[in-house]
Scaffold this motif. Structure first.
Motif, PDB file in Angstrom:
ATOM      1  N   LEU A 208       0.828  -1.206   0.000  1.00 41.99           N
ATOM      2  CA  LEU A 208       0.000   0.000   0.000  1.00 41.99           C
ATOM      3  C   LEU A 208       0.864   1.258   0.000  1.00 41.99           C
ATOM      4  N   ILE A 209       1.942   1.244   0.789  1.00 44.32           N
ATOM      5  CA  ILE A 209       2.848   2.394   0.842  1.00 44.32           C
ATOM      6  C   ILE A 209       3.507   2.620  -0.520  1.00 44.32           C
ATOM      7  N   ASP A 210       3.952   1.537  -1.157  1.00 46.18           N
ATOM      8  CA  ASP A 210       4.577   1.661  -2.472  1.00 46.18           C
ATOM      9  C   ASP A 210       3.595   2.175  -3.519  1.00 46.18           C
ATOM     10  N   SER A 211       2.308   1.857  -3.353  1.00 47.48           N
ATOM     11  CA  SER A 211       1.303   2.282  -4.336  1.00 47.48           C
ATOM     12  C   SER A 211       1.094   3.788  -4.321  1.00 47.48           C
ATOM     13  N   PHE A 212       1.501   4.448  -3.236  1.00 50.31           N
ATOM     14  CA  PHE A 212       1.277   5.887  -3.123  1.00 50.31           C
ATOM     15  C   PHE A 212       2.031   6.660  -4.201  1.00 50.31           C
ATOM     16  N   VAL A 217       0.614  10.539  -8.348  1.00 48.46           N
ATOM     17  CA  VAL A 217       0.722  11.159  -9.669  1.00 48.46           C
ATOM     18  C   VAL A 217      -0.568  10.993 -10.462  1.00 48.46           C
ATOM     19  N   ILE A 218      -1.277   9.872 -10.252  1.00 48.07           N
ATOM     20  CA  ILE A 218      -2.553   9.683 -10.933  1.00 48.07           C
ATOM     21  C   ILE A 218      -3.568  10.714 -10.452  1.00 48.07           C
ATOM     22  N   LYS A 219      -3.570  10.956  -9.155  1.00 49.29           N
ATOM     23  CA  LYS A 219      -4.531  11.898  -8.577  1.00 49.29           C
ATOM     24  C   LYS A 219      -4.226  13.336  -8.989  1.00 49.29           C
ATOM     25  N   ASN A 220      -2.959  13.717  -8.976  1.00 45.74           N
ATOM     26  CA  ASN A 220      -2.579  15.107  -9.210  1.00 45.74           C
ATOM     27  C   ASN A 220      -2.104  15.389 -10.628  1.00 45.74           C
ATOM     28  N   GLY A 221      -1.909  14.340 -11.428  1.00 41.12           N
ATOM     29  CA  GLY A 221      -1.386  14.541 -12.775  1.00 41.12           C
ATOM     30  C   GLY A 221       0.135  14.471 -12.775  1.00 41.12           C
ATOM     31  N   ILE A 222       0.685  13.998 -13.882  1.00 42.61           N
ATOM     32  CA  ILE A 222       2.131  13.834 -13.984  1.00 42.61           C
ATOM     33  C   ILE A 222       2.722  15.053 -14.688  1.00 42.61           C
ATOM     34  N   GLN A 302       8.282  15.336 -13.291  1.00 35.62           N
ATOM     35  CA  GLN A 302       8.634  13.931 -13.101  1.00 35.62           C
ATOM     36  C   GLN A 302       9.190  13.323 -14.377  1.00 35.62           C
ATOM     37  N   VAL A 303       8.927  13.953 -15.509  1.00 33.28           N
ATOM     38  CA  VAL A 303       9.450  13.508 -16.795  1.00 33.28           C
ATOM     39  C   VAL A 303       9.945  14.737 -17.551  1.00 33.28           C
ATOM     40  N   VAL A 304      11.066  14.578 -18.248  1.00 31.46           N
ATOM     41  CA  VAL A 304      11.629  15.687 -19.023  1.00 31.46           C
ATOM     42  C   VAL A 304      11.670  15.301 -20.495  1.00 31.46           C
ATOM     43  N   LEU A 305      11.058  16.140 -21.335  1.00 32.41           N
ATOM     44  CA  LEU A 305      11.185  16.005 -22.786  1.00 32.41           C
ATOM     45  C   LEU A 305      12.199  17.044 -23.255  1.00 32.41           C
ATOM     46  N   GLU A 378       3.218   7.932 -30.824  1.00 31.27           N
ATOM     47  CA  GLU A 378       4.290   7.126 -30.238  1.00 31.27           C
ATOM     48  C   GLU A 378       4.854   7.805 -28.988  1.00 31.27           C
ATOM     49  N   LEU A 379       4.963   9.134 -29.048  1.00 30.13           N
ATOM     50  CA  LEU A 379       5.460   9.883 -27.891  1.00 30.13           C
ATOM     51  C   LEU A 379       4.471   9.780 -26.731  1.00 30.13           C
ATOM     52  N   LYS A 380       3.192   9.861 -27.019  1.00 31.06           N
ATOM     53  CA  LYS A 380       2.175   9.722 -25.968  1.00 31.06           C
ATOM     54  C   LYS A 380       2.267   8.343 -25.312  1.00 31.06           C
ATOM     55  N   ASN A 381       2.439   7.308 -26.120  1.00 27.79           N
ATOM     56  CA  ASN A 381       2.557   5.951 -25.582  1.00 27.79           C
ATOM     57  C   ASN A 381       3.796   5.810 -24.705  1.00 27.79           C
ATOM     58  N   GLN A 382       4.881   6.488 -25.091  1.00 35.93           N
ATOM     59  CA  GLN A 382       6.102   6.456 -24.297  1.00 35.93           C
ATOM     60  C   GLN A 382       5.869   7.101 -22.930  1.00 35.93           C
ATOM     61  N   LEU A 383       5.155   8.217 -22.928  1.00 34.33           N
ATOM     62  CA  LEU A 383       4.846   8.897 -21.667  1.00 34.33           C
ATOM     63  C   LEU A 383       3.989   8.001 -20.782  1.00 34.33           C
ATOM     64  N   LEU A 384       3.028   7.329 -21.386  1.00 31.65           N
ATOM     65  CA  LEU A 384       2.143   6.463 -20.616  1.00 31.65           C
ATOM     66  C   LEU A 384       2.906   5.296 -20.003  1.00 31.65           C
ATOM     67  N   SER A 385       3.974   4.866 -20.660  1.00 35.62           N
ATOM     68  CA  SER A 385       4.750   3.727 -20.152  1.00 35.62           C
ATOM     69  C   SER A 385       5.464   4.042 -18.845  1.00 35.62           C
ATOM     70  N   PHE A 386       5.614   5.335 -18.513  1.00 39.92           N
ATOM     71  CA  PHE A 386       6.284   5.711 -17.270  1.00 39.92           C
ATOM     72  C   PHE A 386       5.382   5.510 -16.060  1.00 39.92           C
ATOM     73  N   VAL A 387       4.097   5.267 -16.293  1.00 41.36           N
ATOM     74  CA  VAL A 387       3.140   5.114 -15.196  1.00 41.36           C
ATOM     75  C   VAL A 387       2.790   3.644 -15.059  1.00 41.36           C
TER      76      VAL A 387
END
Length: 466
Positions: A208-212, A217-222, A302-305, A378-387
């Motif tokens: 549960l702690i690790d899930s935070f 980031v899901i709650k507040n946006g990445i 949390q991510v840099v392009l 493809e870039l959007k899919n790459q971003l999604l893979s970080f979550v």
């Protein structure tokens, strides 16, 4: 503070609309509503069944304020657990205020923020974590945050915590019983089973702690920072990602002099894109401030392009590679995506050469044309893979609340103390202290342990009417 009076508030957003809903809750809610309502069929609201609808008019003495639909919910079978009525009136702000003022004169008082949900908690309709999920559900703006809030509101998280707390409480009772028979030197609690329980509780708490990290980031946006030299297409990329002309685009270097933020939902996950002022040496005071903000935004993201213009990269690749290494070394824990823009200007051999040059850096590379919308998906899919969306797909419990996270950390610390005490054959009375502390922290999550200050802090953040 006693919550036995009748409260009223607008349950729909303030302002004009087609329909507005005014909610009353309290023991006298139906009586108060009946005193201002005249049914078109002369019905007495006090004699009507729960969960029924009634058409009529709101009357202030001899003045008709509006034609309305009244919903009746009798306690305990209501949201708050009290008698509740909801008046659906026309959405004129004048009508709303006239009806609310009339109800105030009839004995209601204005509800405090979150007071309806607070009463639901106090009357046992929701536990505290479920009540907090109500606020998260209202504020959810993407599929993932909505899914998590719905799961918690249905009791998924609190049920898991309550089950662990109950099992721990049973063993705590046996430990306390041993203390009553200390002189007989007997053991009522099976130490082997107790050790297995502690291991299981520790495993669940750590999960549960690790899930935070994911839940937060899901709650507040990445936050995703788009950085690079001026005029390489950062604003064009932002517009392509958002599919709208959000940022100003021109051929003049330094057009973007401040950060621009906007949000995009990809695969149900919210991303906050930050288009920053370009990184370069400049004498322009205003632009220099923007560049300084760029590094601040990288720190917050949390991510840099890191965006480069293809023809310039081909000519200045060695210089740019040094810049990439610098950013990577300065922010080693942040995913860095090198994005080469305007790839339609390159030959296949030139594209292959750029890939070969960047391969030793072990960075993620995306080749795009923001203007022609090439490589954007493809870039959007790459971003999604970080979550880590696996937990969502598997419907696992995900922690999003900072208060819950803090309580879980404290509970885990106490459980580990109990484990150490069990392994070192610590006396039962000392172990009992740590067990009680763990139970306390479990209880603060679901509201089995609470105080007025905690409730005030939680429900103060709710909107009025909920």
């Amino acid at each position: 503070m006693l919550y036995n009076d009748s409260i009223v508030a607008l349950a729909t957003p303030s302002g004009a609309g087609a329909i507005a809903v005014i909610r009353i809750s309290g023991n006298e809610a139906i009586t108060i509503g009946n005193s201002v309502f005249k049914s078109i069929k002369n019905k007495d609201l006090l004699k009507q069944k729960t969960h029924t609808l009634h058409l009529g008019h709101i009357i202030d003495d001899t003045k008709t304020l509006d034609e309305v639909l009244v919903s009746i919910f009798k306690g305990p079978n209501s949201y708050t657990g009290e008698n509740t009525i909801e008046i659906s009136c026309h959405g004129s702000t004048y009508i709303q205020q006239q009806i609310i003022q009339l109800l105030l004169r009839k004995g209601c008082r204005m509800a405090d923020p979150g007071e309806f949900t607070l009463r639901a908690f106090l009357n046992g309709k929701l536990d505290l974590s479920q009540a907090e999920a109500v606020a998260d559900l209202i504020s959810s703006d993407n599929e993932a945050s909505h899914q998590i809030a719905m799961q918690q509101m249905r009791g998924g998280f609190s049920n898991e915590i309550a089950k662990l707390r109950e099992e721990l409480l049973n063993f705590a009772s046996l430990i306390e019983l041993e203390l009553d028979f200390a002189e007989e030197d007997v053991e009522f609690a099976d130490r082997t089973q107790f050790h297995e329980l502690l291991n299981r509780i520790e495993f669940v708490l750590k999960r549960l702690i690790d899930s935070f990290a994911v839940g937060n980031v899901i709650k507040n946006g990445i936050p995703v920072a788009i950085v690079g030299e001026p005029n390489v297409g950062k604003s064009t990329l932002l517009n392509a990602l958002l599919n709208e002309e959000r940022a100003i685009v021109s051929e003049i270097a330094g057009t973007t002099r401040d950060t621009i933020e906007d949000e995009l939902v990809i695969g149900g996950i919210g991303f906050r894109f930050i288009d920053t002022a370009g990184i370069r040496e400049t004498q322009d005071v205003v632009e220099s401030i923007g560049i300084r903000k760029t590094f601040e935004k990288i720190e917050q993201s949390q991510v840099v392009l890191y965006l480069f213009e293809s023809l310039k990269f081909k000519v200045q690749s060695s210089e740019y590679i040094l810049e990439i290494e610098k950013v990577k070394n300065q922010f080693p824990l942040k995913p860095l995506v090198v994005v080469i823009n305007k790839t339609e200007l390159l030959t296949e051999d030139e594209v292959a050469e750029i890939k070969n040059q960047l391969q030793p850096l072990n960075v993620i590379l995306e080749m795009i044309s923001a203007k022609q919308n090439i490589g954007i998906e493809e870039l959007k899919n790459q971003l999604l893979s970080f979550v880590n969306t696996g937990a969502l797909r598997n419907n696992e419990t995900i922690v999003t609340n900072t208060r819950h996270y803090d309580s879980l950390l404290k509970a885990l610390n106490e459980i580990q103390k109990v484990k150490y005490g069990l392994e070192t054959e610590l006396s039962s009375d000392l172990m009992a202290i740590d067990i009680k502390e763990a139970l306390y922290h479990f209880g603060t999550i679901t509201g089995q342990v609470t105080n007025d200050e905690l409730l005030g802090n939680i429900f103060a953040n709710f909107c009025i009417g909920k």
